[in-house]
Design a protein around this motif. Structure first.
Motif, PDB file in Angstrom:
ATOM      1  N   CYS A 237      -8.830  10.199   0.849  1.00 53.20           N
ATOM      2  CA  CYS A 237      -7.457   9.849   0.550  1.00 53.20           C
ATOM      3  C   CYS A 237      -7.457   8.709  -0.448  1.00 53.20           C
ATOM      4  N   GLU A 238      -6.394   8.607  -1.168  1.00 50.98           N
ATOM      5  CA  GLU A 238      -6.294   7.586  -2.194  1.00 50.98           C
ATOM      6  C   GLU A 238      -5.276   6.552  -1.745  1.00 50.98           C
ATOM      7  N   VAL A 239      -5.613   5.301  -1.910  1.00 48.97           N
ATOM      8  CA  VAL A 239      -4.735   4.239  -1.443  1.00 48.97           C
ATOM      9  C   VAL A 239      -4.565   3.199  -2.550  1.00 48.97           C
ATOM     10  N   ARG A 240      -3.358   2.704  -2.631  1.00 46.71           N
ATOM     11  CA  ARG A 240      -3.094   1.633  -3.595  1.00 46.71           C
ATOM     12  C   ARG A 240      -3.016   0.298  -2.859  1.00 46.71           C
ATOM     13  N   PHE A 241      -3.575  -0.741  -3.469  1.00 53.28           N
ATOM     14  CA  PHE A 241      -3.510  -2.080  -2.892  1.00 53.28           C
ATOM     15  C   PHE A 241      -2.855  -3.019  -3.886  1.00 53.28           C
TER      16      PHE A 241
ATOM     17  N   ASP B 296      -6.424  -7.447  -8.721  1.00 51.21           N
ATOM     18  CA  ASP B 296      -5.214  -6.946  -9.348  1.00 51.21           C
ATOM     19  C   ASP B 296      -4.699  -5.819  -8.467  1.00 51.21           C
ATOM     20  N   ASP B 297      -3.578  -5.240  -8.832  1.00 48.69           N
ATOM     21  CA  ASP B 297      -3.153  -4.010  -8.165  1.00 48.69           C
ATOM     22  C   ASP B 297      -4.233  -2.966  -8.394  1.00 48.69           C
ATOM     23  N   THR B 298      -4.621  -2.319  -7.316  1.00 49.69           N
ATOM     24  CA  THR B 298      -5.852  -1.530  -7.329  1.00 49.69           C
ATOM     25  C   THR B 298      -5.655  -0.190  -6.633  1.00 49.69           C
ATOM     26  N   SER B 299      -6.276   0.854  -7.193  1.00 47.68           N
ATOM     27  CA  SER B 299      -6.329   2.141  -6.507  1.00 47.68           C
ATOM     28  C   SER B 299      -7.752   2.422  -6.072  1.00 47.68           C
ATOM     29  N   ALA B 300      -7.883   2.897  -4.868  1.00 47.80           N
ATOM     30  CA  ALA B 300      -9.210   3.221  -4.365  1.00 47.80           C
ATOM     31  C   ALA B 300      -9.188   4.586  -3.697  1.00 47.80           C
ATOM     32  N   CYS B 301     -10.263   5.339  -3.927  1.00 47.25           N
ATOM     33  CA  CYS B 301     -10.406   6.639  -3.302  1.00 47.25           C
ATOM     34  C   CYS B 301     -11.333   6.479  -2.096  1.00 47.25           C
ATOM     35  N   PHE B 302     -10.813   6.799  -0.913  1.00 47.29           N
ATOM     36  CA  PHE B 302     -11.591   6.640   0.316  1.00 47.29           C
ATOM     37  C   PHE B 302     -12.275   7.959   0.661  1.00 47.29           C
ATOM     38  N   ILE B 303     -13.595   7.955   0.575  1.00 47.49           N
ATOM     39  CA  ILE B 303     -14.362   9.169   0.841  1.00 47.49           C
ATOM     40  C   ILE B 303     -14.946   9.079   2.249  1.00 47.49           C
ATOM     41  N   GLU B 304     -14.628  10.061   3.044  1.00 47.37           N
ATOM     42  CA  GLU B 304     -15.065  10.044   4.439  1.00 47.37           C
ATOM     43  C   GLU B 304     -16.594  10.116   4.498  1.00 47.37           C
ATOM     44  N   ILE B 305     -17.157   9.303   5.379  1.00 46.35           N
ATOM     45  CA  ILE B 305     -18.598   9.119   5.366  1.00 46.35           C
ATOM     46  C   ILE B 305     -19.374  10.356   5.783  1.00 46.35           C
ATOM     47  N   ASN B 306     -18.855  11.108   6.732  1.00 55.76           N
ATOM     48  CA  ASN B 306     -19.583  12.297   7.171  1.00 55.76           C
ATOM     49  C   ASN B 306     -19.671  13.350   6.083  1.00 55.76           C
ATOM     50  N   SER B 307     -18.577  13.476   5.326  1.00 54.09           N
ATOM     51  CA  SER B 307     -18.638  14.470   4.252  1.00 54.09           C
ATOM     52  C   SER B 307     -19.611  14.015   3.168  1.00 54.09           C
TER      53      SER B 307
ATOM     54  N   MET C 245       0.839  -1.208   0.000  1.00 56.80           N
ATOM     55  CA  MET C 245       0.000   0.000   0.000  1.00 56.80           C
ATOM     56  C   MET C 245       0.870   1.252   0.000  1.00 56.80           C
ATOM     57  N   GLU C 246       0.582   2.134  -0.891  1.00 59.31           N
ATOM     58  CA  GLU C 246       1.407   3.321  -1.030  1.00 59.31           C
ATOM     59  C   GLU C 246       0.506   4.544  -1.111  1.00 59.31           C
ATOM     60  N   ASP C 247       0.801   5.516  -0.286  1.00 64.24           N
ATOM     61  CA  ASP C 247      -0.005   6.732  -0.351  1.00 64.24           C
ATOM     62  C   ASP C 247       0.400   7.563  -1.561  1.00 64.24           C
ATOM     63  N   LYS C 248      -0.592   8.196  -2.144  1.00 62.08           N
ATOM     64  CA  LYS C 248      -0.347   9.000  -3.327  1.00 62.08           C
ATOM     65  C   LYS C 248      -0.436  10.463  -2.933  1.00 62.08           C
ATOM     66  N   LYS C 249       0.377  11.239  -3.551  1.00 65.13           N
ATOM     67  CA  LYS C 249       0.177  12.690  -3.421  1.00 65.13           C
ATOM     68  C   LYS C 249      -1.195  13.025  -3.993  1.00 65.13           C
ATOM     69  N   ASN C 250      -1.716  14.147  -3.659  1.00 60.41           N
ATOM     70  CA  ASN C 250      -3.014  14.546  -4.173  1.00 60.41           C
ATOM     71  C   ASN C 250      -2.866  15.616  -5.248  1.00 60.41           C
TER      72      ASN C 250
END
Lengths: 231, 231
Positions: free
Chosen positions: A36-40, A106-117, A1-6
């Motif tokens: 935040c965006e996370v790679r798996f 596969d190697d995957t990118s996902a955007c995590f959207i905070e639930i309250n927002s 898992m690698e954090d991506k710049k925004n």
DNA sequence: CGCGAGCTTGACGTTGTTCAACTAGAGTGG
DNA sequence: CCACTCTAGTTGAACAACGTCAAGCTCGCG
């Protein structure tokens, strides 16, 4: 898992679901600040059934499997997701728990959207929340189909439907090849791995499909459709 | 079917679902002007799968069965509904068709709420539409449970779960008696009528239940719970 | 080379369905 | 009052569908 710049904001995101075009720039900005965006890597779990649901996930790259962890360590796969797909869950607004597990195939990118927002956006923007209702209703239609599929069809029909689903919705890249592990095919069709293998072998022997390892080539789509309807 | 005078308005309706308390008096009044109440006799169909969905239904009296008409004339019962319950359907905001059939099991009253007035209320009132989202998510949680129940349990477990469901949710009037036809029990558990009968007979022979025609008395709830978990 | 994960196969037992026949009770008409 | 019929329930026997178990296989990888 690698954090991506925004480098980009939700406001001008090229992966944005049509649904999110209904939000104002301001609403998107607030969501943007709480995401935040996370790679798996292939095989990693994105979120697990039973854990607290803090985010909605949008798949922006890769391939994801969503399944219910059922009885006796056996899973039921609800479906696969390609970009760009929203993967929420019925914990939203209820118990805020995940009711399914999702893993990267596969190697995957996902955007995590905070639930309250997200729920704030829903409160503020009625067009957005009506689209969300529509989305949930489409999901429910799928569950109805799945309930009938799994309870009223024999194994041949279920495998044929699964192959066509994978071909039409997941591996729609021109050729007629899909890739799936036997265990996943079994979990998708609610049968044992051995049974799935036997049906696949039958389809292969009658030339309806060709098998090369995990790759399955659908030679006779019409025949599969016929079997799917009632095999 | 007999039309009822409209002595009351939604505004001060005693059958109002908590959900509808979120609406303003004005919004309720608009809904009120576009609704009608209809009585059904036992056995009558309230709405049928495949027809155009023009109304949401709220059950105010009686007992209703909701089921999917599946393959080969066999049905899958999704559940039963007592007052006060909303019975919508995933056609709302999508294809505006009914995806299930609902029939009255007893003499039943239903309030038909026109769909446009409902979607207008959803547009205007975000608290209302968030509650609707919540409701849909709870329904989805139920579908997950049903998928696991029907695909991963044996017949004994499914019948036990069904009996406990009927006892806890539908016939919760103090004594331990439920009433259901054998065919309905089979459609609720996705098995043949004969199989349902045989399991019921086994439960009867081991005194877990007592059978008197369509009435079933649950003698040993603990044992049923145990069988339900994994029988 | 050896190891482990996934795949394959056959034999066997279990689970669940189908079919056909029979029963009981409720309504219907003569 | 009695046949008649219709529906729902019941039962057994034969059968089909499906899962389990155990063994052997393949193939990539360290």
């Amino acid at each position: 898992m690698e954090d991506k710049k925004n480098p980009k904001s939700c406001v001008n995101c090229s992966f944005k679901l049509p649904l999110f075009n209904l939000l104002t720039e301001n609403q998107l900005e607030i969501i943007n600040q709480n995401r935040c965006e996370v790679r798996f890597r292939a095989g990693e779990t994105i979120f697990k059934q039973g854990t607290v649901m803090t985010h909605f996930i949008v798949i922006t790259e890769g391939l994801v499997k969503a399944y219910i962890e059922g009885l006796n360590n056996s899973n039921l796969i609800l479906g696969f997701f390609r970009p760009v797909s929203m993967v929420g869950g019925p914990g939203f607004l209820t118990d805020y728990k995940h009711h399914i597990t999702t893993t990267a195939m596969d190697d995957t990118s996902a955007c995590f959207i905070e639930i309250n927002s997200l729920s704030n956006a829903l409160k503020e923007n009625s067009a957005f929340s009506l689209e969300m209702l529509k989305y949930l209703n489409l999901v429910t239609q799928n569950h109805y189909m799945k309930l009938i599929e799994l309870t009223q069809k024999g194994m041949h029909g279920r495998i044929a439907t699964a192959l066509l689903y994978l071909y039409n919705d997941i591996f729609k890249d021109g050729d007629r090849t899909i890739r799936i592990k036997r265990q996943d095919l079994a979990d998708l069709t609610a049968m044992s791995k051995e049974s799935a293998i036997r049906i696949i072998k039958e389809f292969k022997d009658e030339k309806t499909i060709t098998v090369e390892g995990n790759a399955i080539i659908l030679n006779d789509l019409l025949r599969l459709a016929k079997i799917s309807l009632m095999g």
